[in-house]
Design an enzyme around this catalytic site. Structure first.
Site, short mmCIF file in Angstrom:
data_model
loop_
_atom_site.label_atom_id
_atom_site.label_comp_id
_atom_site.label_asym_id
_atom_site.label_seq_id
_atom_site.Cartn_x
_atom_site.Cartn_y
_atom_site.Cartn_z
N ARG A 38 0.82 -1.22 0.00
CA ARG A 38 0.00 0.00 0.00
C ARG A 38 0.85 1.27 0.00
O ARG A 38 0.46 2.28 -0.57
CB ARG A 38 -0.94 0.00 1.20
CG ARG A 38 -2.07 -0.98 0.98
CD ARG A 38 -3.05 -0.98 2.11
NE ARG A 38 -4.30 -1.56 1.67
CZ ARG A 38 -5.23 -2.05 2.50
NH1 ARG A 38 -5.03 -2.03 3.80
NH2 ARG A 38 -6.34 -2.54 2.01
N LYS A 200 -18.09 -16.49 3.63
CA LYS A 200 -19.49 -16.16 3.91
C LYS A 200 -20.28 -15.66 2.71
O LYS A 200 -19.84 -14.76 2.00
CB LYS A 200 -19.53 -15.05 4.95
CG LYS A 200 -19.28 -15.54 6.35
CD LYS A 200 -19.63 -14.40 7.27
CE LYS A 200 -19.44 -14.70 8.73
NZ LYS A 200 -19.37 -13.43 9.46
N GLY A 353 -8.49 -9.08 0.76
CA GLY A 353 -7.29 -9.39 1.54
C GLY A 353 -6.80 -10.82 1.37
O GLY A 353 -5.61 -11.05 1.10
N GLY A 376 -12.88 -3.84 0.46
CA GLY A 376 -14.25 -3.34 0.70
C GLY A 376 -14.69 -2.36 -0.37
O GLY A 376 -15.81 -2.44 -0.89
#
Ligand code: AMP
Length: 396
Positions: A38, A200, A353, A376
């Site tokens: 990053r 999920k 991630g 996200g």
């Protein structure tokens, strides 16, 4: 295509420029940065500003401190990495705002110098988009640049609030991320194949639905696929399943049919006697998962099936491992899929991630067209949402 102003559309020469970066980097127990990706991604914007003799004031969050100072979340280790990458001293302040900081920037700091202030999330006003905090941050500079794509889905003071007080433009990383992800949705090379995995279904409800309007093929693997397999009537043993999402899974299978999307689920599974890295394992067909066993990876036939879809794709988007790839005995599916995607001549985009960890683990980072720095934020873009951190920048 990218309809917001960037640093190239505004005069930054010898200006004080507040740059929102995403230095939310992983740290080990000794507070060393374990992955500087990053920080590296922010360099094009910083080098451009240095070339233009700006005074550069960096702001970022790191981790999830609860609105108060926590030593382990200080940005100091990130600043030390930045110094190494730029071969240049960077002054780090241990607070977020003070008259001394402002005084230093106005009167002592040289043009081309860089300073970084402390983790914004030490102040509860960051997350609550507090107007006073935003105004204080803005008072340090003449221009605001947002290069933190990873935080663009947050309506926080340093992302949205500050744009009310300063001319606000995008940095190079922000522009590239948005352009690539939007072009996936608007003009993908076909066939467009999306591969979703991870644990999920509930994390990916909206993205699955939105992708079913865009893709030609949707491949599901990993923990989330068992809810779909159960919805189709298979026995899934002890594999993870969200029973409250079975109705949703049925709806999505119907929607895929209606939209003519090829919905691909595993046809065989690597099952384990226990949920354990050394567990006994075997490959079984999807209709033969033994009671009491856990599905922890896709099987060989599924790998072949997924690889065939990947090989024929014009565009590929991947988010989520198709098995518990952190455990060697259950990494084959994720490793094979990562390799197949990186071997493809399609436009290949990955995000999230765990997906990035898998790509790094198998040394494939430079074989993807684009790896998104914001898990996200990239998901929200693909869900069709407007990112507040982009919307608040000046229009072209
Ligand atoms: P997520 O955080 O939702 O992106 O999910 C990533 C995690 O899903 C990884 O840590 C994987 O180990 C895990 N995962 C993938 N497949 C399975 C599975 N079949 N059962 C349990 N966990 C899984």
């Amino acid at each position: 295509m990218f309809d917001k102003k960037t640093i190239e559309d505004i005069d930054v020469k010898r200006k004080k420029v507040l740059v929102r970066v995403d230095y939310n980097v992983p740290l080990d127990d000794s507070l060393n940065v374990t992955d500087d990706t990053r920080i590296k991604l922010s360099l094009p914007t910083l080098k451009y500003l240095i070339k233009n003799e700006a005074k550069i004031i960096l702001i970022s969050h790191l981790g999830r401190p609860k609105g108060k100072v926590e030593e382990k979340f200080r940005l100091t280790p990130a600043v030390r990495e930045l110094e190494k990458l730029l071969n240049k001293n960077v002054k780090k302040f241990d607070e977020i705002f003070s008259s001394e900081i402002k005084e230093y920037i106005d009167n002592e700091m040289d043009y081309t110098d860089i300073v970084m202030i402390e983790n914004l999330r030490f102040d509860p006003g960051e997350k609550s988009n507090d107007r006073d905090l935003a105004r204080s941050l803005a008072s340090l500079a003449d221009i605001y640049v947002n290069d933190a794509f990873g935080a663009a889905h947050r309506s926080h003071a340093s992302v949205v609030g500050v744009t009310q007080f300063l001319p606000a433009v995008a940095g190079f990383l922000m522009k590239r991320e948005v352009e690539i992800l939007v072009s996936l949705l608007e003009l993908p090379e076909r066939p467009f194949v999306a591969i979703l995995g991870g644990s999920k279904v509930s994390d990916k409800l909206v993205v699955i639905k939105n992708l079913l309007d865009k893709v030609d093929t949707l491949i599901l693997g990993g923990g989330m696929s068992y809810t779909f397999l159960k919805a189709k009537g298979y026995e899934i043993g002890e594999s993870i399943c969200e029973d409250d999402q079975i109705g949703y899974a049925k709806d999505m299978l119907e929607l895929a049919k209606k939209n003519n999307v090829n919905f691909v689920l595993p046809v065989d599974i690597t099952v384990a006697r226990e949920f354990d890295r050394n567990a006994d394992k075997k490959i079984v067909n999807i209709d033969s998962i033994p009671a009491g066993w856990h599905g922890l990876d896709i099987g060989e036939k599924s790998i072949g099936l997924f690889e065939k879809e990947i090989a024929g794709a014009g565009t590929i988007f991947w988010n989520g491992p198709v098995g518990v790839f952190e455990w060697e005995r259950f990494e084959e599916g994720t490793k094979s899929i990562a390799r197949a995607i990186s071997d493809s001549s399609a436009v290949t985009v990955a995000g999230g991630g765990d997906t990035i960890s898998a790509i790094k683990k198998y040394n494939l980072s430079n074989k993807f067209s684009h790896i998104s720095s914001g898990g996200g934020a990239s998901m929200e873009l693909l869900e069709g949402k407007v990112l507040p951190g982009v919307a608040s920048l000046m229009d072209k």
